[in-house]
Enzyme design. Structure first.
Site, PDB file in Angstrom:
ATOM      1  N   ASP A   1     -15.175 -49.537  -7.988  1.00 31.40           N
ATOM      2  CA  ASP A   1     -14.524 -48.248  -8.219  1.00 31.40           C
ATOM      3  C   ASP A   1     -15.376 -47.473  -9.222  1.00 31.40           C
ATOM      4  O   ASP A   1     -15.623 -47.965 -10.334  1.00 31.40           O
ATOM      5  CB  ASP A   1     -13.124 -48.484  -8.771  1.00 31.40           C
ATOM      6  CG  ASP A   1     -12.284 -47.225  -8.855  1.00 31.40           C
ATOM      7  OD1 ASP A   1     -12.862 -46.116  -8.918  1.00 31.40           O
ATOM      8  OD2 ASP A   1     -11.041 -47.347  -8.878  1.00 31.40           O
ATOM      9  N   VAL A   2     -15.819 -46.271  -8.852  1.00 30.90           N
ATOM     10  CA  VAL A   2     -16.682 -45.505  -9.764  1.00 30.90           C
ATOM     11  C   VAL A   2     -15.952 -45.083 -11.039  1.00 30.90           C
ATOM     12  O   VAL A   2     -16.593 -44.657 -11.999  1.00 30.90           O
ATOM     13  CB  VAL A   2     -17.291 -44.273  -9.065  1.00 30.90           C
ATOM     14  CG1 VAL A   2     -18.184 -44.693  -7.908  1.00 30.90           C
ATOM     15  CG2 VAL A   2     -16.212 -43.296  -8.608  1.00 30.90           C
TER      16      VAL A   2
ATOM     17  N   THR B   1     -17.276 -34.536   7.492  1.00 29.81           N
ATOM     18  CA  THR B   1     -16.910 -35.776   6.814  1.00 29.81           C
ATOM     19  C   THR B   1     -15.390 -35.865   6.723  1.00 29.81           C
ATOM     20  O   THR B   1     -14.674 -34.875   6.946  1.00 29.81           O
ATOM     21  CB  THR B   1     -17.476 -35.803   5.385  1.00 29.81           C
ATOM     22  OG1 THR B   1     -16.843 -34.749   4.626  1.00 29.81           O
ATOM     23  CG2 THR B   1     -18.992 -35.600   5.369  1.00 29.81           C
TER      24      THR B   1
ATOM     25  N   LYS C   1     -16.912 -30.341  -9.385  1.00 33.96           N
ATOM     26  CA  LYS C   1     -18.250 -30.142  -8.829  1.00 33.96           C
ATOM     27  C   LYS C   1     -19.095 -29.228  -9.712  1.00 33.96           C
ATOM     28  O   LYS C   1     -20.318 -29.412  -9.828  1.00 33.96           O
ATOM     29  CB  LYS C   1     -18.143 -29.590  -7.408  1.00 33.96           C
ATOM     30  CG  LYS C   1     -17.555 -30.593  -6.409  1.00 33.96           C
ATOM     31  CD  LYS C   1     -18.377 -31.867  -6.347  1.00 33.96           C
ATOM     32  CE  LYS C   1     -17.890 -32.828  -5.268  1.00 33.96           C
ATOM     33  NZ  LYS C   1     -18.728 -34.040  -5.153  1.00 33.96           N
TER      34      LYS C   1
ATOM     35  N   TYR D   1     -11.090 -29.677  -7.690  1.00 27.78           N
ATOM     36  CA  TYR D   1     -12.331 -30.027  -6.988  1.00 27.78           C
ATOM     37  C   TYR D   1     -13.466 -29.096  -7.416  1.00 27.78           C
ATOM     38  O   TYR D   1     -14.579 -29.549  -7.699  1.00 27.78           O
ATOM     39  CB  TYR D   1     -12.093 -29.941  -5.480  1.00 27.78           C
ATOM     40  CG  TYR D   1     -13.271 -30.364  -4.633  1.00 27.78           C
ATOM     41  CD1 TYR D   1     -13.564 -31.703  -4.456  1.00 27.78           C
ATOM     42  CD2 TYR D   1     -14.062 -29.418  -3.994  1.00 27.78           C
ATOM     43  CE1 TYR D   1     -14.644 -32.101  -3.666  1.00 27.78           C
ATOM     44  CE2 TYR D   1     -15.138 -29.793  -3.197  1.00 27.78           C
ATOM     45  CZ  TYR D   1     -15.422 -31.140  -3.039  1.00 27.78           C
ATOM     46  OH  TYR D   1     -16.494 -31.528  -2.258  1.00 27.78           O
TER      47      TYR D   1
ATOM     48  N   ASP E   1     -18.986 -49.014  -2.647  1.00 31.77           N
ATOM     49  CA  ASP E   1     -17.812 -48.243  -2.242  1.00 31.77           C
ATOM     50  C   ASP E   1     -16.559 -48.939  -2.758  1.00 31.77           C
ATOM     51  O   ASP E   1     -16.544 -50.161  -2.957  1.00 31.77           O
ATOM     52  CB  ASP E   1     -17.742 -48.111  -0.726  1.00 31.77           C
ATOM     53  CG  ASP E   1     -16.897 -46.917  -0.283  1.00 31.77           C
ATOM     54  OD1 ASP E   1     -17.482 -45.865   0.041  1.00 31.77           O
ATOM     55  OD2 ASP E   1     -15.667 -47.036  -0.272  1.00 31.77           O
TER      56      ASP E   1
END
Length: 274
Positions: free
Chosen positions: A82-83, A213, A182, A178, A45
């Site tokens: 960090d991705v 979430t 996706k 977003y 994370d």
């Protein structure tokens, strides 16, 4: 750290997973679901806030709490990365291989959301954050993790998994970036399913509906709703999903029971896509 080979409680060779976005939400639930099944998990994370996003990210304390909840620190280890940083993800993969001897599953759960206004009014930095984390982060993980999955000797049962969204197929107003990200995840998974043919490694995704979430809490704020429970009405089941319900499907996809699946995007959406 020298390479350490460990065995599961059954004495068999351990299955090793790397999960991004593991500080909370679906990522945390997935790390815990895998640990409960005997997996060894590197819980990855960012574990700090992002200056480009207007709501708080998971903290290091939350990531550490996931490890503590697993009840087996030798089985679940935290890793801060960090991705958006390919080098950091490569280091995470190397850490999993070094500590547990290999990698069997890479699961991209890290995600953020922003919007609340038409696309042309979204601050460019926020738009970039959504695209770079929600899609770019999955691409970066694939680049770092797939070679490791393929380093496992044949016959392999490697798994590359990602979290898409019902937003991949539904046009959601004021969430254009977003939705685009996706949809990109879904397309990526389909392409990887073909590219990995014959390797023993598969690629699949889940497509959650409204799930309880922090992202959904932020979505409620963006839509000026009283709270996230307002989203329950749009789902035929009449309720929000729990992160653990999505994690259970990811855990199944990570296991041998999904051996006949690749390139699939599995709805776990309380009927939202119907």
């Amino acid at each position: 750290m020298s390479r350490t080979h460990r065995t599961s409680d059954t004495g068999t060779k351990p299955r090793v997973a790397l999960v991004t976005g593991a500080g909370r939400g679906i990522g945390a639930a997935t790390a815990l679901a895998l640990a409960a099944r005997g997996w060894f998990v590197l819980a990855v994370d960012l574990a700090c806030d992002d200056p480009d996003l207007p709501y708080p990210m998971a903290t290091k304390a939350e990531l550490d709490a996931v490890v503590a909840r697993a009840g087996a620190p030798e089985r679940v280890r935290p890793f801060i990365a960090d991705v958006r940083d390919p080098a950091a993800l490569a280091k995470a993969v190397s850490e999993a291989e070094r500590y547990w001897g290999g990698l069997d599953a890479a699961i991209a759960c890290a995600g953020v959301i922003t919007g609340g206004v038409p696309l042309w009014e979204v601050p460019p930095a926020q738009e970039r954050a959504v695209l770079d984390i929600d899609l770019g982060g999955v691409l970066n993980l694939a680049r770092a993790a797939l070679p490791a999955l393929l380093r496992r000797p044949e016959p392999r049962q490697g798994r590359f998994l990602a979290v898409a969204s019902a937003a991949a197929t539904r046009g959601l107003p004021m969430l254009a970036a977003y939705c685009a990200a996706k949809a990109g995840v879904a397309g990526l998974i389909r392409a990887l399913g073909v590219e990995l043919a014959g390797t023993g490694v598969t690629a699949n995704a889940v497509s959650p509906g409204s799930t309880a979430t922090p992202i959904l809490t932020e979505s409620a704020r963006l839509y000026d709703l009283q709270d996230r429970e307002a989203f329950a009405a749009q789902q035929p089941m009449g309720r929000l999903l729990e992160p653990a319900e999505v994690a259970e499907v990811l855990a199944f996809l990570a296991g041998p029971g999904s051996s006949g699946m690749t390139g699939a995007v599995v709805p776990v959406d309380a009927g939202l896509a119907l």
